[in-house]
Design a protein around this motif. Structure first.
Motif, short mmCIF file in Angstrom:
data_model
loop_
_atom_site.label_atom_id
_atom_site.label_comp_id
_atom_site.label_asym_id
_atom_site.label_seq_id
_atom_site.Cartn_x
_atom_site.Cartn_y
_atom_site.Cartn_z
N SER B 286 -0.56 0.13 -4.47
CA SER B 286 -1.56 1.25 -3.01
C SER B 286 -0.48 1.25 -1.72
N LEU B 287 -0.36 1.86 -1.12
CA LEU B 287 0.09 2.50 -0.14
C LEU B 287 0.64 1.48 0.52
N ASN B 288 -0.47 0.33 0.94
CA ASN B 288 0.11 -0.85 1.75
C ASN B 288 0.91 -1.91 1.00
N ARG B 289 1.46 -1.34 0.02
CA ARG B 289 1.76 -2.43 -0.90
C ARG B 289 3.86 -1.53 -0.95
N LEU B 290 3.40 -0.67 -0.38
CA LEU B 290 4.37 0.28 -0.35
C LEU B 290 5.42 0.18 0.55
N PHE B 291 4.17 -0.41 1.58
CA PHE B 291 5.33 0.17 3.42
C PHE B 291 5.40 -1.35 3.88
N CYS B 292 6.10 -1.71 4.31
CA CYS B 292 6.25 -3.51 4.66
C CYS B 292 5.50 -3.00 5.64
N ASN B 293 4.92 -2.47 6.76
CA ASN B 293 4.07 -2.71 7.58
C ASN B 293 3.09 -2.12 7.08
N ALA B 294 1.54 -2.17 7.44
CA ALA B 294 0.46 -1.27 7.18
C ALA B 294 0.66 -0.77 8.24
N ARG B 295 0.85 -0.66 8.82
CA ARG B 295 0.10 0.51 9.93
C ARG B 295 1.37 1.58 9.40
N GLU B 296 2.21 1.07 9.56
CA GLU B 296 3.63 3.02 9.25
C GLU B 296 2.61 3.09 7.68
N ALA B 297 2.03 2.71 7.43
CA ALA B 297 1.56 2.41 5.83
C ALA B 297 0.88 4.48 6.41
N LEU B 298 -0.48 3.31 7.25
CA LEU B 298 -1.54 3.90 7.72
C LEU B 298 -0.79 5.86 8.26
N HIS B 299 0.40 5.61 9.48
CA HIS B 299 1.12 6.72 10.42
C HIS B 299 1.35 7.76 9.16
N PHE B 300 1.68 7.27 8.04
CA PHE B 300 2.25 7.60 7.13
C PHE B 300 1.05 9.06 5.96
N ARG B 301 -0.45 8.25 5.94
CA ARG B 301 -1.13 8.85 5.65
C ARG B 301 -1.68 9.77 6.34
N GLU B 302 -1.53 9.59 7.10
CA GLU B 302 -1.91 10.33 8.72
C GLU B 302 -1.74 11.72 8.60
N ALA B 303 0.21 10.97 8.25
CA ALA B 303 1.04 12.62 8.85
C ALA B 303 0.81 13.66 7.72
N LEU B 304 0.51 12.94 6.67
CA LEU B 304 0.65 13.45 5.77
C LEU B 304 -0.58 14.37 5.52
N LEU B 305 -1.25 13.25 5.03
CA LEU B 305 -2.89 14.71 5.66
C LEU B 305 -3.31 15.88 6.77
N ALA B 306 -1.73 15.34 7.71
CA ALA B 306 -2.68 16.55 8.58
C ALA B 306 -1.99 17.64 8.40
N ARG B 307 -0.63 17.82 8.01
CA ARG B 307 -0.05 18.79 7.60
C ARG B 307 0.48 18.86 6.36
N HIS B 308 0.16 18.44 6.17
CA HIS B 308 0.04 18.35 3.81
C HIS B 308 1.61 18.42 3.30
N ARG B 309 2.28 18.60 4.12
CA ARG B 309 4.18 17.18 3.84
C ARG B 309 4.39 17.30 4.49
N VAL B 310 4.94 16.04 3.43
CA VAL B 310 5.50 15.58 4.73
C VAL B 310 7.26 15.05 4.10
N ASP B 311 8.10 15.43 5.09
CA ASP B 311 9.51 15.24 3.99
C ASP B 311 10.65 14.11 5.07
N ASP B 312 11.26 13.16 4.65
CA ASP B 312 12.57 12.76 5.19
C ASP B 312 12.10 11.70 6.15
N TRP B 313 10.68 11.25 5.49
CA TRP B 313 9.74 9.98 6.47
C TRP B 313 11.10 8.80 5.95
N GLU B 314 11.53 8.26 7.28
CA GLU B 314 12.31 6.97 6.64
C GLU B 314 11.23 5.97 7.61
#
Lengths: 171, 524
Positions: B286-314
């Motif tokens: 699950s995405l939460n397992r990938l990220f250390c921080n569950a909040r960061e996981a959520l941000h990433f997901r939202e960004a992906l869903l909103a913009r349909h692509r994410v690049d160079d997300w550190e």
């Protein structure tokens, strides 16, 4: 009462019978079709002996009958004495030899002994309870059981069903 | 368009063939039916024996007439009994009766009226005599005998004519029947021939059909085999393709994961990621397992869903130890529905290097103090803060006295040692909040935060004393004496750093001019 141009004895036979049925209508007032005491059948034996039978004498022998149905669908009951029975009463007859039969109109035919054994033909003197005149192909008519044996429906047996039977010659 | 008329012609052709076939079959059926009907009709006719006895009948009448004549003559002579005559009369009657209606001469080519008349006459005589002659009636018998002897002799020859006519008629009748039968047989023969031809045609057609079917079947089998081969090839290709893909993904230096858009169903997780996250099976991801921080996981997901692509997300990712990763994400379609494809790449190394680079870019390699650029930046920041909160701030410009001389006399190595020692001293003496930097060569600067003039002076003088007290050895091993000159300048409100630096620098110059190893304030 249509008559065929090709008058086979078979057809002749049945047409005659049909006519016979009509004639009794005005026969009532007439005397017997054939005198009962007049010689009807003469049997000639091999040794030259002659035996004469009248209708009365024949009527005294055991009565038998054969049923036939005509092509027109009519039923006939022939009554008389079995030829085999008749031969039993005659010494020297019934020896396995064929019988030469002759009719009043000088027609003649050979009756093989096997026929008598197998088919037991009837020397009929009555049709449906009435005696037959010579005119009506009587007084004696040799009847085969055509209805009981389909193999009898051939010219050969029609020929042997002799009418106006008057003589039997035993060999 | 060009093969349309050809197609219709072909269609018409095959339709014609079909019609022809149908007509043939119907014709054959009718022939057979008709023949069967005729055959059974004739068979029924022939089933019972028919004998043409007309001639025999005529003959019999002729003979009986003769016998009757003889009997009549005998009776009249007294040689015979009356009843015997009756027998003969009745026999004659029995012979003439069936001929009433006269069908003996039907088949004569030309009529013979004489014969017909004779027969009629004979029949009527026999009828009369039969009616008259009765059993036991002698008188009637005699009468009949008289009549007979009168009329019969004249009829003997005509009766013979009747027989001749009957014979001819009979012969013709028989021949007519023969011809009839002949017609039957020839007709049947033709019918059978026709049937033979028809059957042959049908058989040919059948054979043709069979051949066609076999050919088609062959083609079909071949096609089938072909298809199967293709399918096998394709399947193998696909399987190989898939295997290769899996290999690539597993060999990839990145972690790859493909899930459905909800993140619930995991389609693919590559080996590397599974190992890193210690997953037992792909569905554990699950995405939460990938990220250390569950909040960061959520941000990433939202960004992906909103913009349909994410690049160079550190982001900081989970593992045995948290590590920095760079992630990319794509939304795509998989199995008919939306899916998310996420790569992550371990950039700990890069991050480390980044840090190093930052350090390198901002620090002076020798002393570990901020370099000029970094000092300027940090000092500007501090000044801003001091400006905001209206806090006093003092800038020090420090310079090692006679540094060139030291370098020339004792060598660059000793020179470096001096610089290093000073750097350490400054770090030691000054506070964390103070900003220290090496501006160049032997020039140092320090910005003391929240320090007024009095304190700054004290600090500067202490620094001078400490530097002087440093026990350093020269190249010869003899103690080396190092002194410092310091120029001080207090922050002026709304003054840029350059301004303060300039003033402090002027003060330093003054200190140098005044004899070094001293602290001088900026005059303004």
């Amino acid at each position: 009462m249509a008559k065929d141009s090709s008058m086979s004895p078979h057809r002749h036979f049945f047409v005659a019978l049909f006519l016979i049925l009509l004639y009794p209508l005005h026969v009532n007032a007439e005397p017997a079709p054939y005198p009962l005491d007049r010689p009807a059948l003469t049997v000639y034996l091999a040794d030259g002996q002659r035996l004469v039978f009248s209708l009365t004498q024949l009527q005294q022998m055991p009565l038998a009958s054969i049923r036939l149905s005509t092509p027109e669908g009519l039923q006939q009951q022939w009554q008389g004495v079995r030829l085999r029975k008749l031969l039993e009463l005659i010494p020297g007859a019934g020896n396995g030899r064929p019988l030469h039969t002759t009719a009043l109109n000088h027609y003649s035919v050979l009756i093989p002994y096997e026929d008598i054994q197998r088919y037991d033909p009837l020397v009929a003197y009555q049709l449906d309870g009435r005696l037959m005149s010579i005119r009506d192909y009587g007084p004696l008519y040799l009847i085969y059981p055509f209805d009981d044996h389909p193999e009898l429906r051939q010219q050969m047996f029609y020929n042997r069903s002799i009418w106006q039977l008057s003589e039997i010659h035993v060999e | 368009m060009s093969d349309k008329p050809a197609a219709t012609a072909q269609a018409r052709n095959s339709r014609l063939k079909l019609i022809a076939l149908a007509v043939l079959v119907i014709a054959m059926t009718l022939t057979v039916a008709g023949s069967l009907w005729l055959v059974q009709k004739k068979a029924r006719q022939l089933a019972l024996p028919t004998l043409h006895s007309e001639l025999w009948q005529a003959y019999q009448i002729h003979m009986e007439m003769d016998r009757l004549l003889l009997a009549a003559q005998d009776l009249l002579k007294g040689k015979m009994a009356p009843d015997d005559l009756v027998v003969r009369v009745q026999v004659l009657r029995s012979l003439t009766q069936p001929l009433e209606g006269q069908h003996l001469f039907d088949f004569l080519p030309e009529s013979r009226p004489a014969a017909e008349r004779t027969l009629e006459h004979v029949i009527s005589l026999s009828r009369q005599w039969d009616e008259k002659a009765q059993w036991g009636d002698a008188v009637a018998a005699r009468q009949v005998a008289a009549q007979a002897t009168e009329s019969l002799p004249a009829l003997q020859k005509p009766m013979h004519e009747v027989m001749v006519a009957t014979n001819i008629s009979l012969a013709n009748e028989l021949d007519a029947e023969r011809q009839h039968l002949y017609g039957y047989f020839t007709g049947l023969g033709w019918a059978l021939l026709g049937l033979l031809i028809g059957v042959s045609l049908l058989v040919l057609r059948l054979v043709g059909n069979y051949r066609e079917a076999r050919g088609l079947s062959h083609n079909l089998i071949e096609l089938n085999q072909h298809l199967e081969q293709r399918v096998t090839e394709r399947t193998t290709e696909l399987a190989e393709g898939q295997a290769l893909l899996k290999q690539i993904l597993d060999a990839s230096p990145s972690d790859v994961v493909l899930t459905d858009s909800a993140g619930k169903q995991v389609y693919f997780v590559n080996q590397r990621l599974m190992q890193r996250l210690s997953l037992d099976k792909a569905s554990d991801f699950s995405l939460n397992r990938l990220f250390c921080n569950a909040r960061e996981a959520l941000h990433f997901r939202e960004a992906l869903l909103a913009r349909h692509r994410v690049d160079d997300w550190e982001g900081l990712l989970a593992g045995e130890q948290p590590y920095w990763g760079v992630l990319s994400g794509r939304l795509l379609e998989y199995r008919g529905g939306p899916a998310q494809l996420i790569w992550s790449y371990d950039i700990s190394l890069r991050k480390g290097m980044e840090q190093e680079l930052l350090v390198l870019a901002t620090t002076d390699a020798l002393t570990g103090l901020s370099n000029r650029h970094a000092f300027m930046q940090r000092a500007t920041e501090l000044l801003k803060t001091a400006e905001r909160f209206d806090q006093p701030c003092t800038l020090l410009m420090l310079d090692i006295d006679h540094f060139k001389q030291i370098n020339d006399s004792h060598g660059h190595q000793i020179g470096d040692e001096v610089l290093t020692a000073l750097g350490e001293l400054l770090k030691r003496e000054l506070r964390e909040v103070d900003i220290i930097g090496r501006l160049g060569g032997e020039e140092f600067a320090a910005l003391l935060a929240q320090t007024d003039q009095i304190d700054a002076m004290q600090v500067a003088e202490r620094l001078c004393a400490s530097v002087e007290a440093m026990q350093l050895l020269g190249s010869s091993g003899a103690p080396l004496r190092v002194t410092l000159s310091i120029g001080l300048a207090s922050r002026h409100p709304a003054e840029p750093l350059e301004g303060a630096l300039g003033r402090a620098d002027t003060a330093l110059y003054k200190a140098k001019s005044a004899g070094r190893n001293r602290v001088v304030w900026a005059t303004n």
